[in-house]
Scaffold this motif. Structure first.
Motif, PDB file in Angstrom:
ATOM      1  N   ALA A   1       2.819  36.438  17.983  1.00  0.00           N
ATOM      2  CA  ALA A   1       2.449  37.797  18.393  1.00  0.00           C
ATOM      3  C   ALA A   1       2.809  38.809  17.309  1.00  0.00           C
ATOM      4  N   ARG A   2       3.960  38.620  16.685  1.00  0.00           N
ATOM      5  CA  ARG A   2       4.364  39.533  15.608  1.00  0.00           C
ATOM      6  C   ARG A   2       3.386  39.432  14.441  1.00  0.00           C
ATOM      7  N   ASP A   3       3.006  38.216  14.074  1.00  0.00           N
ATOM      8  CA  ASP A   3       2.073  38.013  12.963  1.00  0.00           C
ATOM      9  C   ASP A   3       0.701  38.603  13.271  1.00  0.00           C
ATOM     10  N   ASP A   4       0.279  38.557  14.553  1.00  0.00           N
ATOM     11  CA  ASP A   4      -1.040  39.051  14.958  1.00  0.00           C
ATOM     12  C   ASP A   4      -1.024  40.523  15.350  1.00  0.00           C
TER      13      ASP A   4
ATOM     14  N   ALA B   1       3.769  28.905  41.641  1.00  0.00           N
ATOM     15  CA  ALA B   1       3.675  28.488  40.234  1.00  0.00           C
ATOM     16  C   ALA B   1       2.219  28.266  39.829  1.00  0.00           C
ATOM     17  N   ASN B   2       1.452  27.593  40.677  1.00  0.00           N
ATOM     18  CA  ASN B   2       0.043  27.320  40.367  1.00  0.00           C
ATOM     19  C   ASN B   2      -0.757  28.611  40.271  1.00  0.00           C
ATOM     20  N   ARG B   3      -0.536  29.520  41.213  1.00  0.00           N
ATOM     21  CA  ARG B   3      -1.278  30.787  41.188  1.00  0.00           C
ATOM     22  C   ARG B   3      -0.888  31.638  39.983  1.00  0.00           C
ATOM     23  N   LEU B   4       0.378  31.637  39.621  1.00  0.00           N
ATOM     24  CA  LEU B   4       0.813  32.397  38.446  1.00  0.00           C
ATOM     25  C   LEU B   4       0.169  31.818  37.187  1.00  0.00           C
ATOM     26  N   SER B   5       0.140  30.490  37.090  1.00  0.00           N
ATOM     27  CA  SER B   5      -0.496  29.834  35.934  1.00  0.00           C
ATOM     28  C   SER B   5      -1.983  30.156  35.868  1.00  0.00           C
ATOM     29  N   THR B   6      -2.648  30.107  37.012  1.00  0.00           N
ATOM     30  CA  THR B   6      -4.080  30.409  37.054  1.00  0.00           C
ATOM     31  C   THR B   6      -4.327  31.858  36.662  1.00  0.00           C
ATOM     32  N   HIS B   7      -3.513  32.778  37.180  1.00  0.00           N
ATOM     33  CA  HIS B   7      -3.708  34.205  36.916  1.00  0.00           C
ATOM     34  C   HIS B   7      -3.487  34.546  35.446  1.00  0.00           C
ATOM     35  N   LEU B   8      -2.432  33.999  34.861  1.00  0.00           N
ATOM     36  CA  LEU B   8      -2.108  34.349  33.474  1.00  0.00           C
ATOM     37  C   LEU B   8      -2.859  33.491  32.465  1.00  0.00           C
ATOM     38  N   GLY B   9      -3.402  32.368  32.917  1.00  0.00           N
ATOM     39  CA  GLY B   9      -4.208  31.530  32.037  1.00  0.00           C
ATOM     40  C   GLY B   9      -3.446  31.050  30.824  1.00  0.00           C
ATOM     41  N   GLU B  10      -4.100  31.072  29.708  1.00  0.00           N
ATOM     42  CA  GLU B  10      -3.522  30.545  28.464  1.00  0.00           C
ATOM     43  C   GLU B  10      -2.922  31.651  27.598  1.00  0.00           C
ATOM     44  N   ARG B  11      -2.499  32.729  28.220  1.00  0.00           N
ATOM     45  CA  ARG B  11      -2.037  33.887  27.461  1.00  0.00           C
ATOM     46  C   ARG B  11      -0.603  33.777  26.972  1.00  0.00           C
ATOM     47  N   GLY B  12       0.104  32.740  27.399  1.00  0.00           N
ATOM     48  CA  GLY B  12       1.497  32.641  26.984  1.00  0.00           C
ATOM     49  C   GLY B  12       2.173  31.456  27.618  1.00  0.00           C
ATOM     50  N   VAL B  13       3.443  31.620  27.962  1.00  0.00           N
ATOM     51  CA  VAL B  13       4.236  30.540  28.526  1.00  0.00           C
ATOM     52  C   VAL B  13       4.851  30.995  29.852  1.00  0.00           C
TER      53      VAL B  13
ATOM     54  N   THR C   1      12.641  29.546  36.273  1.00  0.00           N
ATOM     55  CA  THR C   1      13.972  29.769  35.715  1.00  0.00           C
ATOM     56  C   THR C   1      15.074  29.714  36.758  1.00  0.00           C
ATOM     57  N   GLY C   2      14.700  29.636  38.019  1.00  0.00           N
ATOM     58  CA  GLY C   2      15.681  29.558  39.089  1.00  0.00           C
ATOM     59  C   GLY C   2      14.990  29.032  40.323  1.00  0.00           C
ATOM     60  N   GLY C   3      15.682  29.021  41.436  1.00  0.00           N
ATOM     61  CA  GLY C   3      15.130  28.486  42.669  1.00  0.00           C
ATOM     62  C   GLY C   3      13.743  28.991  42.975  1.00  0.00           C
ATOM     63  N   GLU C   4      13.608  30.314  43.115  1.00  0.00           N
ATOM     64  CA  GLU C   4      12.310  30.914  43.432  1.00  0.00           C
ATOM     65  C   GLU C   4      11.942  31.984  42.406  1.00  0.00           C
ATOM     66  N   GLU C   5      12.426  31.806  41.178  1.00  0.00           N
ATOM     67  CA  GLU C   5      12.199  32.798  40.133  1.00  0.00           C
ATOM     68  C   GLU C   5      11.474  32.170  38.946  1.00  0.00           C
ATOM     69  N   TYR C   6      10.574  32.955  38.381  1.00  0.00           N
ATOM     70  CA  TYR C   6       9.752  32.519  37.249  1.00  0.00           C
ATOM     71  C   TYR C   6       9.847  33.562  36.147  1.00  0.00           C
ATOM     72  N   LEU C   7       9.686  33.108  34.913  1.00  0.00           N
ATOM     73  CA  LEU C   7       9.586  34.017  33.779  1.00  0.00           C
ATOM     74  C   LEU C   7       8.320  33.654  33.020  1.00  0.00           C
ATOM     75  N   ALA C   8       7.471  34.653  32.819  1.00  0.00           N
ATOM     76  CA  ALA C   8       6.267  34.465  32.014  1.00  0.00           C
ATOM     77  C   ALA C   8       6.369  35.379  30.808  1.00  0.00           C
TER      78      ALA C   8
ATOM     79  N   VAL D   1      -3.682  46.809  26.815  1.00  0.00           N
ATOM     80  CA  VAL D   1      -4.484  47.156  27.992  1.00  0.00           C
ATOM     81  C   VAL D   1      -4.723  45.937  28.877  1.00  0.00           C
ATOM     82  N   SER D   2      -5.216  44.836  28.300  1.00  0.00           N
ATOM     83  CA  SER D   2      -5.505  43.664  29.134  1.00  0.00           C
ATOM     84  C   SER D   2      -4.226  43.040  29.675  1.00  0.00           C
ATOM     85  N   THR D   3      -3.159  43.083  28.908  1.00  0.00           N
ATOM     86  CA  THR D   3      -1.880  42.552  29.373  1.00  0.00           C
ATOM     87  C   THR D   3      -1.357  43.379  30.544  1.00  0.00           C
ATOM     88  N   THR D   4      -1.478  44.687  30.460  1.00  0.00           N
ATOM     89  CA  THR D   4      -1.064  45.566  31.557  1.00  0.00           C
ATOM     90  C   THR D   4      -1.871  45.274  32.813  1.00  0.00           C
TER      91      THR D   4
END
Length: 175
Positions: A36-39, A73-85, A89-96, A103-106
């Motif tokens: 991201a820094r390079d781009d 997890a599946n819905r978060l992956s589908t929503h964010l697609g291939e935009r990152g990782v 990170t915890g029982g019911e917590e995720y970090l993307a 604009v598109s990220t927002t």
């Protein structure tokens, strides 16, 4: 040879969701940060926590709780697609961590609650979301990879603000 590499790869993944775990997340986010820094892209750090999850387990049992964790997890992956990782990170917590133009990220961040919550689910849930945007112009980039920890901590704090506001909402900041 395959079984060893398979175990090594598996140790970077959460067994319930298939998402990265904390260990797998670290390397992937470092690579994404450099890219991201390079781009000259923006980088968003997003903490998602399922609201009132203890109640899901208490009322419906741990097997149904596991189903809710996988569904989220599946819905978060589908929503964010291939935009990152994405990691659990915890029982019911995720970090993307996602990169792209601001604009598109927002817009992706603003759509998380609707993408993850469906009132017609057998066990409906909502999420609290904390997000931090590191724009291409941010001075935080100069901090190198220590900026990753700082941004993650702010996103976590934003998620707790969303929870304190009653959940099912987003709190965000820019660094």
């Amino acid at each position: 040879m395959h079984s060893r590499s398979g175990r090594a790869q598996y140790s970077d993944r959460d067994p319930l969701t298939g998402l990265f775990n904390r260990r797998g997340l670290e390397g992937a986010v470092g690579d994404l940060f450099e890219s991201a820094r390079d781009d000259s892209s923006s980088l968003a750090f997003i903490v998602v926590d399922i609201d009132k999850f203890k109640t899901v387990n208490d009322l419906h049992g741990h097997a149904e709780g596991d189903h809710v964790i996988r569904r989220t997890a599946n819905r978060l992956s589908t929503h964010l697609g291939e935009r990152g990782v994405i990691a659990r990170t915890g029982g019911e917590e995720y970090l993307a961590v996602i990169s792209g133009d601001t604009v598109s990220t927002t817009l992706l961040i603003e759509g998380i609650n609707a993408a993850l919550s469906d009132c017609s689910d057998a066990i409906p849930t909502t999420v609290s979301v904390g997000a931090v945007m590191m724009t291409a112009e941010s001075k935080a980039w100069s901090g190198g990879t220590s900026a990753i920890l700082a941004a993650t901590n702010v996103a976590d704090s934003m998620m707790y603000q969303a929870k304190a506001a009653g959940g099912n909402t987003i709190r965000s900041a820019q660094i």
